[in-house]
Design a protein around this motif. Sequence first.
Motif, short mmCIF file in Angstrom:
data_model
loop_
_atom_site.label_atom_id
_atom_site.label_comp_id
_atom_site.label_asym_id
_atom_site.label_seq_id
_atom_site.Cartn_x
_atom_site.Cartn_y
_atom_site.Cartn_z
N UNK B 63 46.20 37.55 34.07
CA UNK B 63 45.21 38.49 33.84
C UNK B 63 45.27 38.98 32.52
N UNK B 64 46.34 38.83 31.82
CA UNK B 64 46.47 39.25 30.44
C UNK B 64 45.90 38.34 29.44
N UNK B 65 46.29 36.93 29.79
CA UNK B 65 45.52 36.17 29.05
C UNK B 65 44.01 36.11 28.91
N UNK B 66 43.43 36.30 30.07
CA UNK B 66 41.97 36.28 30.44
C UNK B 66 41.19 37.41 29.44
N UNK B 67 42.17 38.68 29.58
CA UNK B 67 41.53 39.65 28.88
C UNK B 67 41.65 39.50 27.30
N UNK B 68 42.93 38.74 26.97
CA UNK B 68 42.83 38.47 25.56
C UNK B 68 41.74 37.68 24.91
N UNK B 69 41.47 36.69 25.70
CA UNK B 69 40.51 35.62 25.45
C UNK B 69 39.13 36.36 25.52
N UNK B 97 40.01 39.91 36.63
CA UNK B 97 39.93 41.25 37.29
C UNK B 97 41.05 41.07 38.59
N UNK B 98 40.30 39.78 39.16
CA UNK B 98 41.06 39.41 40.43
C UNK B 98 42.63 39.14 40.37
N UNK B 99 42.83 38.34 39.24
CA UNK B 99 44.42 38.22 38.98
C UNK B 99 45.15 39.42 38.69
N UNK B 100 44.55 40.26 37.83
CA UNK B 100 45.07 41.49 37.36
C UNK B 100 45.41 42.14 38.78
N UNK B 129 47.42 49.10 35.43
CA UNK B 129 46.11 49.57 36.17
C UNK B 129 45.33 50.00 35.25
N UNK B 130 45.78 50.56 33.97
CA UNK B 130 44.68 50.61 32.85
C UNK B 130 43.94 49.28 32.51
N UNK B 131 44.62 48.04 32.53
CA UNK B 131 44.15 46.66 32.06
C UNK B 131 42.96 46.54 33.26
N UNK B 132 43.19 46.83 34.52
CA UNK B 132 42.11 46.60 35.55
C UNK B 132 41.13 47.39 35.26
N UNK B 133 41.24 48.55 34.97
CA UNK B 133 40.02 49.53 34.71
C UNK B 133 39.42 49.10 33.65
N UNK B 134 39.78 48.63 32.54
CA UNK B 134 39.04 47.94 31.41
C UNK B 134 38.18 46.84 31.92
N UNK B 135 38.58 45.84 32.80
CA UNK B 135 38.04 45.00 33.22
C UNK B 135 36.64 45.25 34.12
#
Lengths: 142, 235
Positions: B63-69, B97-100, B129-135
């Motif tokens: 989840x973190x790596x995908x968003x960084x990419x 998003x799914x993995x987060x 949760x904030x990461x998921x919202x950004x996704x």
Amino acid sequence: MLPKKVKKRASLLAIFLLASVLGVFLILNTLNKNILYFNSPTDIKISQDINYNKKIRIGGMVKKNTLEINNEEIKFIITDFKNEISVSFKGTIPNLFAEGKGVVAEGMLKDKRFFEADRILAKHDENYMPPELKNILSDNAK
Amino acid sequence: MFNFFHNSNIFIWIEKLINFINSIFFVLLLVALSFALIFSPPDYLQGDSVRIMYVHVPAAWIGLASFTVIAFLSIINFIFKIKNLTLIAKSIAPIGLLFTCVAIVTGSIWGQPTWGTFWAWDARITSMVILAIFYLFFILTHKYLLEESKANNVSSLIAIVGLINIPIVKYSVEWWATLHQPASIKISGTSSIHSSMLMPLLLMFFVLILYCALIFLMKYKTEIIRIKKKNLKRI
């Protein structure tokens, strides 16, 4: 040489990024106290304005050899190895709750040294190992 | 050279890669799961509930790596406007998003037997949760902003702001007092997780990365087909 448009977008982005980093930093700074999930006994000791009618959380280690369980309640001492708070609690405790392990207690302070909890959460550490290894380690420690 | 990056060439490569991953994925999944669920030892403290870690931790990493990419692609995209990178960023988002969400849900399930609660608003969980919202916002801008250049700009900016959240997620357990325990696996220094449990964890990570790549490639393929079919928005 990069086209002018690209340069413009790059500088725009740089300013935007800088502004949002600054914004987030300021927000986190303002929220600083509220982001903490729990206070340590030392935090309680040095804080001046304690609201005794508000629920708070206190975290630390369950001090060894202080856990008392009788029919009515559970008593133990939370320590951060500098200061301590006695906790009493009625209710069920999580499986991982034990002496010498991390704990977060939710409830109300009676005074600076005594805490009445209405919920106990176990905070576990980042160590994972098989039980056999743990036995060897504790045998070696003896 | 540039011919290689032509869409129809990429298309052929995607097909080949999907077939390749499909051929090894299920075997590897079985091997990884049997190590994670059967052969690895229980934890000395948590017993068998530690096995949730083998899904929870890789899911959170992905989840973190995908968003960084996505965020770095968005930075390049915002400045240089490269069509293909837009498609890639757009295709990574759903699986990220799914993995987060998987990380949040498994974490919640793991929290009950260990901490004694399903949910705690501590810094790590909240920032996740904030990461998921950004996704979610990133995906929704592409869905609801019909004008493509506008959607790209807005979603890029969302991803770039979201990038600030990534170090907050990573270091939340060190900066603030949280219920969540600190990281067991450190980039430098020794890990506080025994090798007999680290191995299945890394194996599961590898398998889930493969799954992630598979879904990404399928999504990427769909996007290219959409361009070929003259911007057909829905199939």
